[in-house]
Design a protein around this motif. Structure first.
Motif, PDB file in Angstrom:
ATOM      1  N   LEU A   1       0.849  -1.201   0.000  1.00  0.00           N
ATOM      2  CA  LEU A   1       0.000   0.000   0.000  1.00  0.00           C
ATOM      3  C   LEU A   1       0.881   1.247   0.000  1.00  0.00           C
ATOM      4  CD1 LEU A   1      -2.531  -1.131   2.757  1.00  0.00           C
ATOM      5  CD2 LEU A   1      -3.108  -0.677   0.378  1.00  0.00           C
ATOM      6  N   ASN A   2       2.173   1.092  -0.129  1.00  0.00           N
ATOM      7  CA  ASN A   2       3.240   2.065   0.068  1.00  0.00           C
ATOM      8  C   ASN A   2       3.523   2.210   1.559  1.00  0.00           C
ATOM      9  OD1 ASN A   2       5.353   3.626  -0.615  1.00  0.00           O
ATOM     10  ND2 ASN A   2       4.189   5.507  -0.864  1.00  0.00           N
ATOM     11  N   THR A   3       3.216   3.324   2.243  1.00  0.00           N
ATOM     12  CA  THR A   3       3.567   3.396   3.669  1.00  0.00           C
ATOM     13  C   THR A   3       2.535   2.602   4.485  1.00  0.00           C
ATOM     14  OG1 THR A   3       2.337   5.433   4.035  1.00  0.00           O
ATOM     15  CG2 THR A   3       4.629   5.662   3.374  1.00  0.00           C
TER      16      THR A   3
ATOM     17  N   ASN B   1      -1.185   4.793  -0.960  1.00  0.00           N
ATOM     18  CA  ASN B   1      -0.692   6.146  -1.270  1.00  0.00           C
ATOM     19  C   ASN B   1       0.527   6.056  -2.193  1.00  0.00           C
ATOM     20  OD1 ASN B   1       1.021   5.130   0.647  1.00  0.00           O
ATOM     21  ND2 ASN B   1       0.793   6.803   2.104  1.00  0.00           N
ATOM     22  N   GLU B   2       0.346   5.237  -3.225  1.00  0.00           N
ATOM     23  CA  GLU B   2       1.462   4.927  -4.125  1.00  0.00           C
ATOM     24  C   GLU B   2       1.847   6.113  -5.017  1.00  0.00           C
ATOM     25  OE1 GLU B   2       3.702   2.012  -3.625  1.00  0.00           O
ATOM     26  OE2 GLU B   2       1.669   1.253  -3.500  1.00  0.00           O
ATOM     27  N   MET B   3       0.976   7.122  -5.140  1.00  0.00           N
ATOM     28  CA  MET B   3       1.297   8.260  -6.008  1.00  0.00           C
ATOM     29  C   MET B   3       2.571   8.960  -5.537  1.00  0.00           C
ATOM     30  SD  MET B   3      -0.885   8.518  -8.531  1.00  0.00           S
ATOM     31  CE  MET B   3      -0.987  10.226  -9.072  1.00  0.00           C
TER      32      MET B   3
ATOM     33  N   SER C   1      10.692   0.287  -6.090  1.00  0.00           N
ATOM     34  CA  SER C   1      11.910  -0.447  -5.711  1.00  0.00           C
ATOM     35  C   SER C   1      11.629  -1.939  -5.548  1.00  0.00           C
ATOM     36  CB  SER C   1      12.457   0.069  -4.379  1.00  0.00           C
ATOM     37  OG  SER C   1      12.741   1.441  -4.461  1.00  0.00           O
ATOM     38  N   MET C   2      10.369  -2.342  -5.635  1.00  0.00           N
ATOM     39  CA  MET C   2      10.027  -3.742  -5.341  1.00  0.00           C
ATOM     40  C   MET C   2      10.717  -4.682  -6.337  1.00  0.00           C
ATOM     41  SD  MET C   2       6.091  -3.606  -4.061  1.00  0.00           S
ATOM     42  CE  MET C   2       5.430  -2.738  -5.475  1.00  0.00           C
ATOM     43  N   THR C   3      11.327  -5.721  -5.795  1.00  0.00           N
ATOM     44  CA  THR C   3      12.203  -6.576  -6.599  1.00  0.00           C
ATOM     45  C   THR C   3      11.978  -8.052  -6.284  1.00  0.00           C
ATOM     46  OG1 THR C   3      13.829  -4.770  -6.358  1.00  0.00           O
ATOM     47  CG2 THR C   3      14.637  -6.819  -7.282  1.00  0.00           C
TER      48      THR C   3
ATOM     49  N   GLY D   1      10.500  -2.672   2.339  1.00  0.00           N
ATOM     50  CA  GLY D   1      11.560  -1.798   2.851  1.00  0.00           C
ATOM     51  C   GLY D   1      11.846  -0.589   1.987  1.00  0.00           C
ATOM     52  N   GLY D   2      10.891  -0.181   1.151  1.00  0.00           N
ATOM     53  CA  GLY D   2      11.067   1.044   0.355  1.00  0.00           C
ATOM     54  C   GLY D   2      12.355   0.985  -0.445  1.00  0.00           C
ATOM     55  N   SER D   3      13.147   2.026  -0.354  1.00  0.00           N
ATOM     56  CA  SER D   3      14.355   2.102  -1.181  1.00  0.00           C
ATOM     57  C   SER D   3      15.372   1.024  -0.819  1.00  0.00           C
ATOM     58  CB  SER D   3      14.992   3.483  -1.023  1.00  0.00           C
ATOM     59  OG  SER D   3      15.227   3.734   0.352  1.00  0.00           O
TER      60      SER D   3
END
Ligand code: DON
Length: 579
Positions: free
Chosen positions: A403-405, A422-424, A456-458, A476-478
């Motif tokens: 969901l992002n954060t 809140n992916e924008m 950044s999702m991998t 973990g975001g970045s």
């Protein structure tokens, strides 16, 4: 913070002997420390960040479902049992490697609504309006999760939809008891969640967030899931669910329309492939993080990391430089392939990797300012989840969705029971303005209607001699991409055991700010002193268990075919189960 490795019996003598034997103590510590052993199984394995979802996945596999069936059931189950991270209102990526046939990448990332413009989050003076791209109804991208899970099921699954949704519906309807970890997450975001009346009804009691031991029942979410079970993606994108979201969005100043939902399509392509020291890496192409992963690996193949030793000064130096250069390129050149042309062939060529290696001094940090300009990191909460599945047929699936954060916007549309993303904020929302993960990105990642924000999702699958070797990924975001990198290096270069490869403390550099983030215990004092001499600066990251460092929920396959499932120590709420 200079934390040395933890207590170890007869440490001084042992270290002395190891140094005499030419081994770095930290390397040996990581290899032998008392990380919980992996879960071993012969036929099938499910690893997720939430134990009930793991049980759902294993039950599917035991009853004859394949890895994709299990992945779909787990995806829906996590939306119930891990509401901070599992979701219906977000999006993500899947890598699927069947035992026979070509591997596939499924992109169900959110897209920008049709009414989105590049200056959506700017005031009249062109300055970013604080919080707008993260915690407002304008922050919501068109969700992709339901379309993605349905597409995976349709293309590669074997079970009917209703059977795959049944466990999630049951968990939502009957409820489950919150663990201390669940309760901690709710408490951490309580102030924000308290602003949404529908979230309050579900997650609060007498004005306070539900605590450990409370029963969390989600009857509205159960109804939403039952609708999807009956009507599939159409029930979500063309029916009352989309209508409820659009109506709420309009009422609160958002820009979502019914057409946005009708137009949403997941994308199926080939994974990005790269080779590294005898293994083949199948990973997420843009808008995912795999190009950055492959660029780092391409740079690193020029250095004998194994000989330098795990977390030795030389190893950390070259890995950090690879991270620095690859993140500078990420932030400058990468975006949604449907909208921008990217110099991928050049970025992933051996000639380019060589040219970067030429610019990396053997014992000196390259100032990031000499690579490209940027500004500071300011970590927000994290809200993504990773799971890895292997079935008895040899099919493997790695999914990262988000969901992002934490809890996304924290908003729910009435009568839906799930949070909206809140992916924008992952777009370049203003020039030189860092996103929630401190990433300062370029014009190629500017907002445009229907465009996917850079991620950044991998999710990643690695093979060795054509056989399955690693199924991994991380939130973990970045830090996602550098986490996946380190899991691979730990196994391929440093030959750590499966648990150590996942659990050993990590570090992270992302070009700007010009510091190495590190987990407590990542480096010996000697390594840090050496690196400081070479010009590096450090910043201690938050401790384990804070959900700030991603959990690389992984399956590793031994040469003799055993499956090793590793629930990352950082997320004790998760579970690996095998058969
Ligand atoms: O797609 C991305 O890169 C971010 N939205 C992911 C966010 C994330 O990993 C938060 N996690 N813990």
């Amino acid at each position: 913070m200079n934390q040395e490795f933890p207590e170890y019996p007869d440490m001084t003598r042992l270290i002395g002997l190891l140094i005499l034997a030419g081994m770095t103590p930290l390397a040996v510590f990581a290899r032998t420390a008392s990380y919980p052993p992996p879960v071993l199984a012969r036929h099938a394995m499910v690893v997720t960040a939430e134990r009930q979802a793991t049980r759902v996945g294993l039950a599917v596999l035991r009853s004859g479902g394949n890895a994709v069936d299990a992945a779909v059931a787990v995806g829906y189950a996590l939306a119930v049992t891990d509401p901070c991270c599992g979701n219906l209102g977000g999006g993500g990526f899947m890598i699927y490697r069947p035992a026979h046939g070509a591997a596939r990448f499924l992109d169900f990332r959110e897209v920008a609504p049709q009414a989105a413009t590049p200056d959506l989050y700017l005031n009249r003076k062109g300055e970013p309006i604080p919080g707008l791209s993260l915690y407002s109804w304008k922050a919501i991208g068109v969700p992709g999760t339901v379309a993605g899970l349905e597409e995976a099921r349709r293309l590669w699954g074997t079970w009917p939809r209703a059977r795959l949704l049944a466990p999630a519906i049951r968990l939502a309807r009957l409820g489950f008891v919150l663990s201390p970890d669940d309760a901690k997450l709710l408490a951490g975001d309580a102030r924000r969640l308290a602003q949404d009346p529908y979230a309050v009804r579900i997650f609060f009691s007498h004005g306070r967030p539900l605590g450990a031991g409370a029963l969390l029942r989600q009857p509205t979410l159960a109804k939403t899931l039952a609708r999807i079970a009956r009507g599939g993606a159409r029930a979500f994108y063309e029916g009352p669910i989309a209508r409820a979201i659009v109506k709420a969005s309009r009422r609160h100043g958002g820009i979502l329309s019914l057409a946005d939902f009708l137009d949403y399509r997941p994308v199926v392509t080939r994974p990005l492939r790269c080779r590294y020291r005898g293994v083949e890496v199948l990973t997420a192409p843009p808008p995912g993080g795999g190009a950055t992963l492959c660029e780092m690996l391409d740079i690193l193949r020029g250095y004998p990391l194994g000989r330098y030793g795990f977390h030795s000064a030389l190893s950390v130096h070259f890995i950090t430089e690879a991270m620095r250069w690859a993140y500078a390129d990420r932030n400058t050149f990468l975006g949604d392939p449907a909208f921008v042309r990217m110099p991928l062939r050049r970025l992933l060529s051996q000639a380019y990797a060589r040219s970067i290696r030429k610019r990396i001094a053997p014992r000196r940090a390259t100032p990031s300012a000499d690579v490209r300009p940027g500004i500071t990191l300011d970590h927000e909460g994290h809200d993504t989840t990773q799971y890895s599945i292997v079935d008895r047929f040899g099919n493997a699936v790695s999914v990262t969705y988000t969901l992002n954060t934490f809890f996304g916007t924290g908003f729910m549309a009435p009568h839906t029971g799930f949070f909206l993303n809140n992916e924008m904020d992952d777009f370049t929302t203003a020039p030189d303005h860092p996103n929630a993960y401190g990433l300062v990105q370029g014009p190629v990642n500017a907002i445009a209607p229907g465009k996917r924000p850079l991620s950044s999702m991998t999710p990643t699958i690695v093979t060795r001699k054509g056989r399955l070797f690693i199924v991994t990924g991380s939130p973990g975001g970045s830090t996602i991409t550098t986490t996946v990198l380190q899991v691979i290096l730990n196994l391929v270069d440093y030959h750590l055991g499966a648990s150590a490869a996942v659990d050993a403390p990590r570090f992270h550099m992302q070009w700007q700010p010009d510091v190495i983030y590190y987990e407590p215990g990542a480096f010996s004092k000697r390594t840090m002193d050496q690196l400081r001499d070479w010009g590096y600066r450090f910043r201690a990251g938050s401790p384990w268990g804070s959900r700030s460092w991603g959990d690389a929920e992984s399956v590793i396959v031994t040469p003799s075919g055993w499956l090793e499932g590793v629930n990352d120590l950082r997320y004790p709420a998760g579970l690996a189960l095998g058969d």
